[in-house]
Write a protein that holds these residues in place. Structure first.
Motif, mmCIF file in Angstrom:
data_model
loop_
_atom_site.group_PDB
_atom_site.id
_atom_site.type_symbol
_atom_site.label_atom_id
_atom_site.label_comp_id
_atom_site.label_asym_id
_atom_site.label_seq_id
_atom_site.Cartn_x
_atom_site.Cartn_y
_atom_site.Cartn_z
ATOM 1 N N VAL A 1 0.783 -1.071 0.089
ATOM 2 C CA VAL A 1 0.250 0.150 -0.215
ATOM 3 C C VAL A 1 0.866 1.354 -0.020
ATOM 4 O O VAL A 1 1.539 1.411 1.145
ATOM 5 C CB VAL A 1 -1.003 -0.101 1.114
ATOM 6 C CG1 VAL A 1 -1.844 1.168 1.130
ATOM 7 C CG2 VAL A 1 -1.687 -1.178 1.447
ATOM 8 N N SER A 2 0.572 1.934 -1.007
ATOM 9 C CA SER A 2 1.502 3.192 -1.105
ATOM 10 C C SER A 2 0.953 4.312 -0.374
ATOM 11 O O SER A 2 -0.313 4.997 -0.354
ATOM 12 C CB SER A 2 1.600 3.517 -2.538
ATOM 13 O OG SER A 2 2.386 2.783 -3.296
ATOM 14 N N VAL A 3 1.724 4.822 0.545
ATOM 15 C CA VAL A 3 1.338 5.962 1.388
ATOM 16 C C VAL A 3 2.362 7.082 1.344
ATOM 17 O O VAL A 3 3.396 6.947 1.653
ATOM 18 C CB VAL A 3 1.132 5.647 2.831
ATOM 19 C CG1 VAL A 3 0.363 6.699 3.604
ATOM 20 C CG2 VAL A 3 0.288 4.313 3.065
ATOM 21 N N GLY A 4 1.921 8.177 0.788
ATOM 22 C CA GLY A 4 2.897 9.292 0.524
ATOM 23 C C GLY A 4 2.782 10.334 1.636
ATOM 24 O O GLY A 4 3.704 10.839 2.086
ATOM 25 N N SER A 5 1.534 10.688 1.845
ATOM 26 C CA SER A 5 1.555 11.864 2.835
ATOM 27 C C SER A 5 0.445 11.408 3.848
ATOM 28 O O SER A 5 0.041 10.266 3.811
ATOM 29 C CB SER A 5 0.956 13.101 2.162
ATOM 30 O OG SER A 5 0.003 12.880 1.170
ATOM 31 N N PRO A 6 0.603 11.846 5.086
ATOM 32 C CA PRO A 6 -0.126 11.545 6.432
ATOM 33 C C PRO A 6 -1.632 11.153 5.937
ATOM 34 O O PRO A 6 -2.240 12.284 5.208
ATOM 35 C CB PRO A 6 0.004 12.617 7.239
ATOM 36 C CG PRO A 6 1.436 13.218 6.944
ATOM 37 C CD PRO A 6 1.362 12.965 5.579
ATOM 38 N N THR A 7 -2.034 10.273 6.192
ATOM 39 C CA THR A 7 -3.432 9.869 5.971
ATOM 40 C C THR A 7 -4.102 8.808 6.840
ATOM 41 O O THR A 7 -3.320 8.178 7.551
ATOM 42 C CB THR A 7 -3.606 9.443 4.467
ATOM 43 O OG1 THR A 7 -4.942 9.274 4.088
ATOM 44 C CG2 THR A 7 -2.725 8.119 4.269
ATOM 45 N N SER B 1 -2.625 -16.257 6.654
ATOM 46 C CA SER B 1 -2.566 -14.705 7.108
ATOM 47 C C SER B 1 -2.255 -13.997 5.687
ATOM 48 O O SER B 1 -2.036 -14.605 4.677
ATOM 49 C CB SER B 1 -1.243 -14.657 8.001
ATOM 50 O OG SER B 1 -0.229 -15.227 7.244
ATOM 51 N N ALA B 2 -2.578 -12.817 6.032
ATOM 52 C CA ALA B 2 -2.208 -11.697 4.945
ATOM 53 C C ALA B 2 -1.466 -10.723 5.673
ATOM 54 O O ALA B 2 -1.776 -10.345 6.684
ATOM 55 C CB ALA B 2 -3.479 -11.463 4.252
ATOM 56 N N THR B 3 -0.529 -10.036 4.682
ATOM 57 C CA THR B 3 0.128 -9.052 5.046
ATOM 58 C C THR B 3 0.113 -7.683 4.270
ATOM 59 O O THR B 3 -0.158 -7.974 2.908
ATOM 60 C CB THR B 3 1.648 -9.431 5.053
ATOM 61 O OG1 THR B 3 1.989 -10.803 5.670
ATOM 62 C CG2 THR B 3 2.572 -8.307 5.938
ATOM 63 N N PHE B 4 0.058 -6.736 4.730
ATOM 64 C CA PHE B 4 -0.058 -5.229 4.054
ATOM 65 C C PHE B 4 1.177 -4.528 4.340
ATOM 66 O O PHE B 4 1.656 -4.445 5.408
ATOM 67 C CB PHE B 4 -1.381 -4.586 4.464
ATOM 68 C CG PHE B 4 -2.566 -4.938 4.358
ATOM 69 C CD1 PHE B 4 -3.170 -5.939 5.226
ATOM 70 C CD2 PHE B 4 -2.837 -4.788 3.053
ATOM 71 C CE1 PHE B 4 -4.393 -6.476 5.052
ATOM 72 C CE2 PHE B 4 -4.430 -5.611 2.829
ATOM 73 C CZ PHE B 4 -5.122 -6.321 3.825
ATOM 74 N N HIS B 5 2.015 -4.173 3.322
ATOM 75 C CA HIS B 5 3.258 -3.600 3.439
ATOM 76 C C HIS B 5 2.806 -2.058 3.212
ATOM 77 O O HIS B 5 2.717 -1.747 2.148
ATOM 78 C CB HIS B 5 4.341 -4.011 2.583
ATOM 79 C CG HIS B 5 4.559 -5.514 2.650
ATOM 80 N ND1 HIS B 5 5.358 -5.867 3.872
ATOM 81 C CD2 HIS B 5 4.334 -6.656 1.922
ATOM 82 C CE1 HIS B 5 5.666 -6.981 3.669
ATOM 83 N NE2 HIS B 5 4.836 -7.587 2.663
ATOM 84 N N LEU B 6 2.747 -1.238 4.171
ATOM 85 C CA LEU B 6 2.676 0.082 3.935
ATOM 86 C C LEU B 6 4.020 1.017 3.793
ATOM 87 O O LEU B 6 4.677 0.781 4.737
ATOM 88 C CB LEU B 6 1.922 0.643 5.345
ATOM 89 C CG LEU B 6 0.483 0.700 5.220
ATOM 90 C CD1 LEU B 6 -0.146 -0.470 5.197
ATOM 91 C CD2 LEU B 6 -0.128 1.570 6.583
#
Lengths: 503, 236
Positions: free
Chosen positions: B14-20, B84-89
């Motif tokens: 999951v791409s997170v660029g700015s605070p959200t 299991s499932a993993t989300f990479h932020l």
């Protein structure tokens, strides 16, 4: 006396197989090269900072020039014969790509890769197909099938080669080397030894005038005599001053073909078919990725298509040559087109990867079948003599629909967001084209049989009147409207008969 | 089968660029063998409590305000089997060319970087030995040019290439929550490199054409000798 005077018909073998190999290379480059270039597009797009559609224009211009320059190719072959045209074409391709290696703008690429190389490929494609018609009659479908197999084989070779060149030399270096590789078309052209009915005359001319043996043959080759009649061969350069402008154009490009029933049927059917012919190939990989298949497996689908295609073309040639199919080859062709259409119509039902693999195999088979017989059927309808002009006129007409096909498919995909409408449109168009050709050819065969009967009854009259009045045009019209290709074996026997009566 | 927020893989970036604010959901397929599992959300070793739970989906809500909150978050379902499932932020990754960029002396080299979301700033570096030296186009306008093709696409042009320009270059996209980098390798070849295969192929073409021409002249001469006798017989 009869045997010595009779000029040989098409050899149907011997050096002909070498010519088939040359045509294999030449046709292969003509069809596969534009497709193989796609590997470089992303890099060139980044390099010049252009959008994808601007790059796609390179491909389109190339394709348009290759098909659009058909008539020019035909005129040149009519005038000079196949060999010099192909060699010049190869040279042009080489020059085009070499200069493309030094381009500094996208516009220059349009010219170098699009126009120059495209034109060179046009000068390769038509003459190669034409010369097969001169070297083969009885085994022509096999020869055509083998030569057309050059396209998938070249594609399978060029694709990894282009990737390798690109990884090692970047796009500029690759274009330079590809220019050199395209020069091999000159080699293919060198193999196209001219052949024609005037060979016996040429030999004596050569020894008298002391000209180069090759050159003498080439001018005679342009006369397009392939049958056994001993009609006096007109010398074009002599008569040019006497004939009027329209007749002169007609010499180089036979517009009277538009009155030819078989030609018109072929033209309409094929123009319609090409609307749906290439689009599925263009969109197969994107469609596969759209259904969630990864990039490599999607590319593999195209490989399956190419491999099946490779095998299908010569096989179709052999089948089309058999005595059951050859007289009814037009039906076989219409069936192949309709089969193609049916594949596309069924494609949306294939949702899994296995389904797409099956589709690709059948598509490869159908595609190969149609391509193998594409030019064979035209030769069958108009005869080898008028084929040169016919192929030029047909390619320029097809040019429009070939260019329109993929973009229309693209619009359908973008509008509906679903690939299935594109497949349905392609399938429907091709089934329609196949049915049209089937019905019209049934009609054509019946008319030809009727004309044949009428001609037989006329033949009871004294033949001397006919042979004297026969100019080149009349002879052409007679023998072509009768569809001499229908029964090639019978024609040979008749040719001998006419010979003996004439002398 | 476990599906994530919008994907079907058991790992998701999951791409997170700015605070959200980010919401991560693990949803269990109705036809799965797993019935009424025990679900835990973990990040590394610490457990996070669910923020909401429905029949067969478990959600956590996170507010990402700085770099430290990025990382891998997993949901673990325990029953007869464990899935299991993993989300990479992480900050948005840069797309660019993987393979070396091949150019020639005197030519222009282009490196393009593209991200999913627009960063605050783009930076380019070249490696000098082991150091990273920033590339400043204004200081050397004849050599470097940076063009912004759009907010999330940046482009470095290196002009008048020489052999010394070969090496490793980096493009860096700076986001509020961190930076991401991409490596490019530039190879500058001399014109001689492709010239060798070029000349080899041209030589091959010339040799083949000459051979074919010679063979034809040879076989025709043989044929003419035979034909001449034949013609004489004809005249008789």
């Amino acid at each position: 006396a009869a045997e010595a005077g009779r000029a040989p018909g098409p050899p149907d073998g011997g050096w002909g197989w070498v010519v088939v190999f040359g045509a294999f290379v030449s046709i292969g480059f003509a069809y596969a090269f534009p497709k193989g270039l796609a590997i470089f597009f992303k890099e060139i797009q980044d390099f010049f900072g252009t959008s994808y559609s601007e790059i796609a224009w390179v491909s389109s211009i190339m394709l348009a020039t290759t098909y659009g320059a058909g008539p020019i190719s035909s005129i040149l072959v009519n005038r000079y014969g196949s060999r010099p045209v192909v060699m010049f074409g190869g040279l042009l391709c080489g020059v085009g790509m070499i200069s493309a290696a030094f381009c500094t703008s996208i516009l220059q690429l349009y010219i170098c890769v699009g126009f120059i190389t495209g034109f060179g490929l046009a000068l390769n494609l038509q003459p190669s197909v034409i010369i097969i018609g001169k070297y083969f009659l009885k085994r022509r479908p096999i020869a055509n099938g083998l030569a057309m197999a050059g396209s998938p084989v070249m594609l399978c070779t060029l694709a990894p080669l282009n990737q390798f060149l690109f990884d090692n030399f970047g796009w500029r270096g690759s274009f330079l080397i590809l220019g050199a590789i395209l020069l091999n078309c000159c080699v293919a052209g060198a193999l196209f030894r001219p052949i024609g009915a005037g060979t016996a005359l040429v030999k004596t001319q050569v020894t008298e005038e002391g000209k180069d043996a090759l050159k003498g043959k080439i001018t005679e080759d342009g006369k397009e005599m392939s049958s056994a009649l001993n009609v006096p061969i007109e010398n074009k350069t002599e008569d040019e001053g006497e004939k009027d402008c329209f007749e002169k154009i007609n010499q180089y490009l036979d517009f009277s073909l538009f009155k030819h029933r078989g030609f018109l049927i072929y033209l309409i059917g094929n123009v319609l078919m090409f609307l749906g012919f290439f689009a599925p190939i263009v969109f197969l990989a994107p469609y596969a990725k759209h259904t969630g298949i990864d990039e490599y497996s999607a590319a593999f689908l195209l490989s399956i298509l190419a491999i099946v295609d490779m095998v299908a073309r010569p096989t179709t040639g052999i089948v089309a040559n058999s005595k059951w199919v050859r007289p009814r080859i037009q039906y076989f062709f219409s069936f192949a087109i309709a089969f193609n259409g049916a594949c596309h119509l069924l494609c949306p039902l294939a949702s899994s990867y296995a389904g797409l693999v099956v589709y690709s195999s059948f598509f490869g088979l159908a595609f190969g079948m149609v391509c193998a017989m594409l030019f064979e059927t035209l030769m069958d309808l108009v005869g080898a003599a008028r084929f040169t002009s016919a192929v030029g006129l047909v390619t320029i007409a097809e040019c429009c629909t070939i260019l329109l096909g993929p973009p229309i498919g693209g619009i359908l995909i973008d509008t509906f967001g679903d690939y299935k409408y594109m497949f349905i449109k392609c399938g429907a168009v091709m089934v329609l084209a196949g049915t049209f050709l089937f019905i019209m050819n049934y009609y054509n065969y019946r008319m030809l049989a009727k004309e044949e009967k009428e001609r037989k009854t006329k033949e009871e009259d004294p033949k001397s009147v006919r042979t004297e009045n026969e100019g080149r045009k009349n002879w052409n019209k007679d023998s072509t409207q009768d569809g001499p290709e229908l029964e090639p074996l019978r024609e040979e026997g008749e040719g001998v008969k006419k010979e003996m009566n004439g002398t | 089968l476990i599906i994530g927020v919008s994907g079907t893989a058991l790992q998701k970036n999951v791409s997170v660029g700015s605070p959200t604010k980010v919401e991560l959901t693990c949803k269990l397929d109705e036809n799965s063998h797993l019935k009424n599992p025990q679900v835990t959300w973990k990040r590394g070793s610490e457990t996070i409590s669910h923020t909401s739970k429905t029949q067969n989906s478990w959600t956590i809500q996170l507010t990402i305000s700085d770099n430290s909150q990025l990382g891998s978050y997993s949901c673990i379902l325990k029953g007869e089997v464990e899935v299991s499932a993993t989300f990479h932020l992480q900050v948005p990754q840069i797309e660019g060319k993987e393979k070396p960029v091949i150019t020639y002396e005197g030519d222009l080299a282009v490196m393009v970087c593209k991200t999913e979301y627009a960063p605050m700033a783009w930076n380019w570096y070249m490696t000098n030995g082991t150091e990273l030296v920033a590339i400043n186009p204004s200081s050397d306008t004849n050599k470097f040019r940076i063009k912004k093709q759009s907010a999330n696409v940046d482009r470095l042009e290196i002009l008048k290439l020489t052999k010394e320009d070969s090496g490793v270059y980096w493009c860096e996209a700076a986001f509020r929550l961190g930076k991401s980098k991409r490596r490019f390798e530039l190879k500058v070849l001399s014109i001689m490199a492709p010239l060798k295969p070029f000349i080899a192929v041209v030589a091959e073409v010339v040799i083949l054409v000459t051979t074919i021409a010679l063979y034809e002249v040879y076989s025709k001469r043989k044929g003419e000798e035979g034909e001449r006798e034949f013609d004489q017989i004809e005249q008789l």
